[in-house]
Write an enzyme that holds these catalytic residues in place. Structure first.
Site, PDB file in Angstrom:
ATOM      1  N   PHE A   1      -3.685   9.841 -10.490  1.00 16.16           N
ATOM      2  CA  PHE A   1      -4.640   8.969  -9.798  1.00 16.16           C
ATOM      3  C   PHE A   1      -5.942   8.858 -10.591  1.00 16.16           C
ATOM      4  O   PHE A   1      -6.460   7.763 -10.807  1.00 16.16           O
ATOM      5  CB  PHE A   1      -4.914   9.505  -8.385  1.00 16.16           C
ATOM      6  CG  PHE A   1      -5.910   8.678  -7.615  1.00 16.16           C
ATOM      7  CD1 PHE A   1      -5.523   7.481  -7.019  1.00 16.16           C
ATOM      8  CD2 PHE A   1      -7.230   9.082  -7.494  1.00 16.16           C
ATOM      9  CE1 PHE A   1      -6.448   6.700  -6.322  1.00 16.16           C
ATOM     10  CE2 PHE A   1      -8.152   8.314  -6.805  1.00 16.16           C
ATOM     11  CZ  PHE A   1      -7.750   7.119  -6.210  1.00 16.16           C
TER      12      PHE A   1
ATOM     13  N   TRP B   1       1.201   2.478  -8.783  1.00 16.29           N
ATOM     14  CA  TRP B   1       1.547   3.775  -9.366  1.00 16.29           C
ATOM     15  C   TRP B   1       2.945   3.709  -9.977  1.00 16.29           C
ATOM     16  O   TRP B   1       3.173   4.086 -11.134  1.00 16.29           O
ATOM     17  CB  TRP B   1       1.479   4.827  -8.256  1.00 16.29           C
ATOM     18  CG  TRP B   1       1.581   6.249  -8.702  1.00 16.29           C
ATOM     19  CD1 TRP B   1       1.573   6.723  -9.984  1.00 16.29           C
ATOM     20  CD2 TRP B   1       1.700   7.381  -7.839  1.00 16.29           C
ATOM     21  NE1 TRP B   1       1.679   8.092  -9.966  1.00 16.29           N
ATOM     22  CE2 TRP B   1       1.756   8.513  -8.678  1.00 16.29           C
ATOM     23  CE3 TRP B   1       1.753   7.553  -6.447  1.00 16.29           C
ATOM     24  CZ2 TRP B   1       1.871   9.809  -8.149  1.00 16.29           C
ATOM     25  CZ3 TRP B   1       1.873   8.835  -5.932  1.00 16.29           C
ATOM     26  CH2 TRP B   1       1.929   9.944  -6.779  1.00 16.29           C
TER      27      TRP B   1
ATOM     28  N   HIS C   1       6.902  -7.416  -2.179  1.00 20.72           N
ATOM     29  CA  HIS C   1       6.675  -6.712  -0.913  1.00 20.72           C
ATOM     30  C   HIS C   1       7.552  -7.295   0.194  1.00 20.72           C
ATOM     31  O   HIS C   1       7.379  -6.971   1.363  1.00 20.72           O
ATOM     32  CB  HIS C   1       5.218  -6.881  -0.458  1.00 20.72           C
ATOM     33  CG  HIS C   1       4.213  -6.141  -1.273  1.00 20.72           C
ATOM     34  ND1 HIS C   1       4.404  -4.854  -1.712  1.00 20.72           N
ATOM     35  CD2 HIS C   1       2.975  -6.492  -1.704  1.00 20.72           C
ATOM     36  CE1 HIS C   1       3.334  -4.470  -2.392  1.00 20.72           C
ATOM     37  NE2 HIS C   1       2.465  -5.447  -2.404  1.00 20.72           N
TER      38      HIS C   1
ATOM     39  N   TYR D   1       6.353   8.208  -1.513  1.00 17.79           N
ATOM     40  CA  TYR D   1       5.009   8.470  -2.027  1.00 17.79           C
ATOM     41  C   TYR D   1       4.684   9.963  -1.925  1.00 17.79           C
ATOM     42  O   TYR D   1       4.138  10.559  -2.846  1.00 17.79           O
ATOM     43  CB  TYR D   1       3.998   7.636  -1.220  1.00 17.79           C
ATOM     44  CG  TYR D   1       2.563   7.770  -1.659  1.00 17.79           C
ATOM     45  CD1 TYR D   1       2.011   6.862  -2.558  1.00 17.79           C
ATOM     46  CD2 TYR D   1       1.743   8.797  -1.168  1.00 17.79           C
ATOM     47  CE1 TYR D   1       0.676   6.973  -2.958  1.00 17.79           C
ATOM     48  CE2 TYR D   1       0.421   8.913  -1.564  1.00 17.79           C
ATOM     49  CZ  TYR D   1      -0.102   8.008  -2.459  1.00 17.79           C
ATOM     50  OH  TYR D   1      -1.416   8.117  -2.855  1.00 17.79           O
TER      51      TYR D   1
ATOM     52  N   LYS E   1       0.791  -1.240   0.000  1.00 22.94           N
ATOM     53  CA  LYS E   1       0.000   0.000   0.000  1.00 22.94           C
ATOM     54  C   LYS E   1       0.820   1.285   0.000  1.00 22.94           C
ATOM     55  O   LYS E   1       0.380   2.322   0.490  1.00 22.94           O
ATOM     56  CB  LYS E   1      -1.005   0.024   1.185  1.00 22.94           C
ATOM     57  CG  LYS E   1      -1.833  -1.231   1.343  1.00 22.94           C
ATOM     58  CD  LYS E   1      -2.315  -1.833   0.056  1.00 22.94           C
ATOM     59  CE  LYS E   1      -3.369  -1.008  -0.654  1.00 22.94           C
ATOM     60  NZ  LYS E   1      -3.696  -1.608  -1.981  1.00 22.94           N
TER      61      LYS E   1
ATOM     62  N   GLY F   1      -5.877   7.932  -2.890  1.00 21.20           N
ATOM     63  CA  GLY F   1      -4.628   8.405  -3.494  1.00 21.20           C
ATOM     64  C   GLY F   1      -4.187   9.769  -3.003  1.00 21.20           C
ATOM     65  O   GLY F   1      -3.750  10.607  -3.790  1.00 21.20           O
TER      66      GLY F   1
ATOM     67  N   SER G   1      -4.500   2.823   4.450  1.00 20.33           N
ATOM     68  CA  SER G   1      -4.701   2.214   3.140  1.00 20.33           C
ATOM     69  C   SER G   1      -4.740   0.685   3.254  1.00 20.33           C
ATOM     70  O   SER G   1      -5.573   0.016   2.625  1.00 20.33           O
ATOM     71  CB  SER G   1      -3.561   2.647   2.208  1.00 20.33           C
ATOM     72  OG  SER G   1      -3.729   2.117   0.924  1.00 20.33           O
TER      73      SER G   1
ATOM     74  N   LYS H   1      -6.624   9.323 -13.792  1.00 17.33           N
ATOM     75  CA  LYS H   1      -6.491   8.545 -15.031  1.00 17.33           C
ATOM     76  C   LYS H   1      -6.371   7.058 -14.727  1.00 17.33           C
ATOM     77  O   LYS H   1      -7.001   6.220 -15.366  1.00 17.33           O
ATOM     78  CB  LYS H   1      -5.245   9.021 -15.805  1.00 17.33           C
ATOM     79  CG  LYS H   1      -5.552  10.043 -16.864  1.00 17.33           C
ATOM     80  CD  LYS H   1      -6.036   9.325 -18.141  1.00 17.33           C
ATOM     81  CE  LYS H   1      -6.530  10.316 -19.173  1.00 17.33           C
ATOM     82  NZ  LYS H   1      -5.692  10.491 -20.319  1.00 17.33           N
TER      83      LYS H   1
ATOM     84  N   PHE I   1     -10.020  -0.615  -5.042  1.00 15.33           N
ATOM     85  CA  PHE I   1      -8.558  -0.783  -5.073  1.00 15.33           C
ATOM     86  C   PHE I   1      -7.890   0.580  -5.230  1.00 15.33           C
ATOM     87  O   PHE I   1      -6.923   0.892  -4.534  1.00 15.33           O
ATOM     88  CB  PHE I   1      -8.165  -1.732  -6.216  1.00 15.33           C
ATOM     89  CG  PHE I   1      -6.685  -1.908  -6.343  1.00 15.33           C
ATOM     90  CD1 PHE I   1      -5.964  -2.586  -5.370  1.00 15.33           C
ATOM     91  CD2 PHE I   1      -5.993  -1.383  -7.425  1.00 15.33           C
ATOM     92  CE1 PHE I   1      -4.583  -2.737  -5.467  1.00 15.33           C
ATOM     93  CE2 PHE I   1      -4.616  -1.535  -7.540  1.00 15.33           C
ATOM     94  CZ  PHE I   1      -3.911  -2.207  -6.558  1.00 15.33           C
TER      95      PHE I   1
ATOM     96  N   ARG J   1      -8.379   3.783  -4.173  1.00 15.91           N
ATOM     97  CA  ARG J   1      -9.255   4.305  -3.127  1.00 15.91           C
ATOM     98  C   ARG J   1      -9.290   5.837  -3.106  1.00 15.91           C
ATOM     99  O   ARG J   1     -10.226   6.446  -3.572  1.00 15.91           O
ATOM    100  CB  ARG J   1      -8.805   3.719  -1.776  1.00 15.91           C
ATOM    101  CG  ARG J   1      -9.851   3.785  -0.674  1.00 15.91           C
ATOM    102  CD  ARG J   1      -9.263   3.233   0.628  1.00 15.91           C
ATOM    103  NE  ARG J   1      -8.096   4.003   1.055  1.00 15.91           N
ATOM    104  CZ  ARG J   1      -8.137   5.051   1.881  1.00 15.91           C
ATOM    105  NH1 ARG J   1      -9.289   5.443   2.389  1.00 15.91           N
ATOM    106  NH2 ARG J   1      -7.030   5.698   2.211  1.00 15.91           N
TER     107      ARG J   1
HETATM  108  P1  A3P Z   1      -5.080   4.776  -0.741  1.00 14.80           P
HETATM  109  O1  A3P Z   1      -5.670   3.497  -0.215  1.00 14.80           O
HETATM  110  O2  A3P Z   1      -4.611   5.673   0.360  1.00 14.80           O
HETATM  111  O3  A3P Z   1      -5.987   5.468  -1.701  1.00 14.80           O
HETATM  112  P2  A3P Z   1      -0.263  -0.182  -3.731  1.00 14.80           P
HETATM  113  O4  A3P Z   1      -0.317  -0.005  -5.191  1.00 14.80           O
HETATM  114  O5  A3P Z   1       1.119  -0.339  -3.196  1.00 14.80           O
HETATM  115  O6  A3P Z   1      -1.195  -1.245  -3.269  1.00 14.80           O
HETATM  116  O7  A3P Z   1      -0.724   1.195  -3.066  1.00 14.80           O
HETATM  117  C1  A3P Z   1      -2.072   1.579  -3.106  1.00 14.80           C
HETATM  118  C2  A3P Z   1      -2.215   3.026  -2.692  1.00 14.80           C
HETATM  119  O8  A3P Z   1      -1.651   3.878  -3.713  1.00 14.80           O
HETATM  120  C3  A3P Z   1      -3.681   3.407  -2.577  1.00 14.80           C
HETATM  121  O9  A3P Z   1      -3.747   4.410  -1.559  1.00 14.80           O
HETATM  122  C4  A3P Z   1      -3.943   3.957  -3.971  1.00 14.80           C
HETATM  123  O10 A3P Z   1      -5.072   4.776  -4.058  1.00 14.80           O
HETATM  124  C5  A3P Z   1      -2.659   4.740  -4.189  1.00 14.80           C
HETATM  125  N1  A3P Z   1      -2.421   5.058  -5.616  1.00 14.80           N
HETATM  126  C6  A3P Z   1      -2.504   4.233  -6.681  1.00 14.80           C
HETATM  127  N2  A3P Z   1      -2.251   4.897  -7.805  1.00 14.80           N
HETATM  128  C7  A3P Z   1      -2.005   6.182  -7.467  1.00 14.80           C
HETATM  129  C8  A3P Z   1      -1.686   7.369  -8.208  1.00 14.80           C
HETATM  130  N3  A3P Z   1      -1.589   7.366  -9.532  1.00 14.80           N
HETATM  131  N4  A3P Z   1      -1.497   8.520  -7.524  1.00 14.80           N
HETATM  132  C9  A3P Z   1      -1.606   8.540  -6.171  1.00 14.80           C
HETATM  133  N5  A3P Z   1      -1.904   7.460  -5.425  1.00 14.80           N
HETATM  134  C10 A3P Z   1      -2.101   6.290  -6.056  1.00 14.80           C
END
Ligand code: A3P
Length: 289
Positions: free
Chosen positions: A223, A47, A102, A187, A42, A253, A132, A225, A249, A251
């Site tokens: 996020f 990303w 991970h 992040y 998470k 971001g 998250s 897109k 999934f 959520r």
């Molecule tokens: P949140 O649950 O806080 O929204 P992982 O890919 O390691 O599982 O991480 C997931 C987290 O990264 C989630 O956080 C998700 O929304 C966020 N995330 C995924 N793509 C993103 C993006 N393009 N920009 C910002 N956050 C992103």
């Protein structure tokens, strides 16, 4: 509903499917031209995968969207029958491979350290990571039920979650960059200035893309897109693995969502504990931007 259980390797909790396949995972043979994306769960894995992919394909959206992102970049410790394991997937992939994990640094298959492969580690502040992870565990059927938020809060601080303690994970990988080629990203920095961080990834990958392509990658990996993209948002994953009616999934971001979850008392307890666990490391995080 029947939920998956966790097993243990060297005191670290991991999905039992991973533990059952541990021999194969440890024997995995890394290659010098592999690129390994590595995170605590998470922290922005998906990303980063998308960013790396877009750079690798020189910003060609079509090429990146040919197939589902999480199948293109196997999780080396993924093992859920009847699908081929992450190791099997990686072994049949053409090079250069993009892999992800991970695992904490001490559990990484040794061949990665013996190779000259590049590693990108992405870290996210513990509070947002916890929030998250909690929502992810509510919907992910391949992890145990998280319990109440109060229970989860304690379990996270005690490292009683899959992949073990956040604290040791980030500290272990922070140290590992002294002995291996690792790009360490945050992040929060990626949220603050995606272009700057994407440029770092580009340089690390040995690529030199022009300004227009770079801007396109920034847009395509936003996020908003990514959330709309069915190859990324896991909308093709069956409900028996991820029930996104509980929590999506993709959520929120954002940085700082922990403020909507932590009580004042929890925040104080967390901060005291955090200070002890992170004492002596030069690694620091921003909890807001
Ligand atoms: P949140 O649950 O806080 O929204 P992982 O890919 O390691 O599982 O991480 C997931 C987290 O990264 C989630 O956080 C998700 O929304 C966020 N995330 C995924 N793509 C993103 C993006 N393009 N920009 C910002 N956050 C992103």
């Amino acid at each position: 509903r029947k939920r998956a259980t966790l097993g243990e390797v060297e005191g670290i909790l991991l999905p039992s499917t991973t533990v059952n396949n541990w021999d194969q995972i440890q024997k995995f043979k890394a290659k010098d031209d592999d690129l390994l994306i590595c995170t605590y769960p998470k922290s922005g894995t998906t990303w980063t995968q998308e960013i790396v992919d877009m750079i690798e394909q020189n910003g060609d959206v079509e090429k990146c969207q040919r197939s589902v992102i999480h199948l293109r970049h196997p999780f080396i410790e993924w093992s859920l029958l009847p699908q081929p394991s992450g190791v099997d997937q990686a072994n049949t992939m053409p090079s250069p491979r993009i892999l992800k994990t991970h695992l904490p640094s001490q559990l990484l298959p040794p061949s990665f350290w013996e190779s000259t492969c590049k590693i990108i580690y992405v870290a996210r502040n513990a509070k947002d990571c916890m929030v998250s992870y909690y929502h992810f565990q509510r919907m992910s059927q391949t992890l145990p039920e998280p319990g109440t938020w109060e229970e989860y809060f304690e379990n996270f601080m005690n490292g009683k979650v899959s992949c073990g303690p956040w604290y040791d994970h980030v500290k272990g990988w922070w140290k590992a960059k002294d002995k291996h080629q690792i790009l360490f990203l945050f992040y929060e920095d990626m949220k603050e200035n995606p272009k700057r961080e994407i440029q770092k990834v580009m340089k690390f990958m040995g690529k030199n893309l022009d300004e227009m392509i770079l801007d396109k990658i920034v847009q395509e990996t936003s996020f908003e897109k990514m959330k709309e993209n069915p190859m990324i948002n896991r909308s093709t994953v069956p409900k028996t693995i991820m029930d996104q009616s509980i929590s999506p999934f993709m959520r929120k971001g954002i940085v700082g969502d922990w403020k909507n979850h932590f009580t004042v008392a929890q925040n104080e307890k967390f901060n005291n504990d955090y200070k002890k666990k992170m004492e002596g490391t030069s690694l620091t995080f921003r909890m807001e931007i």
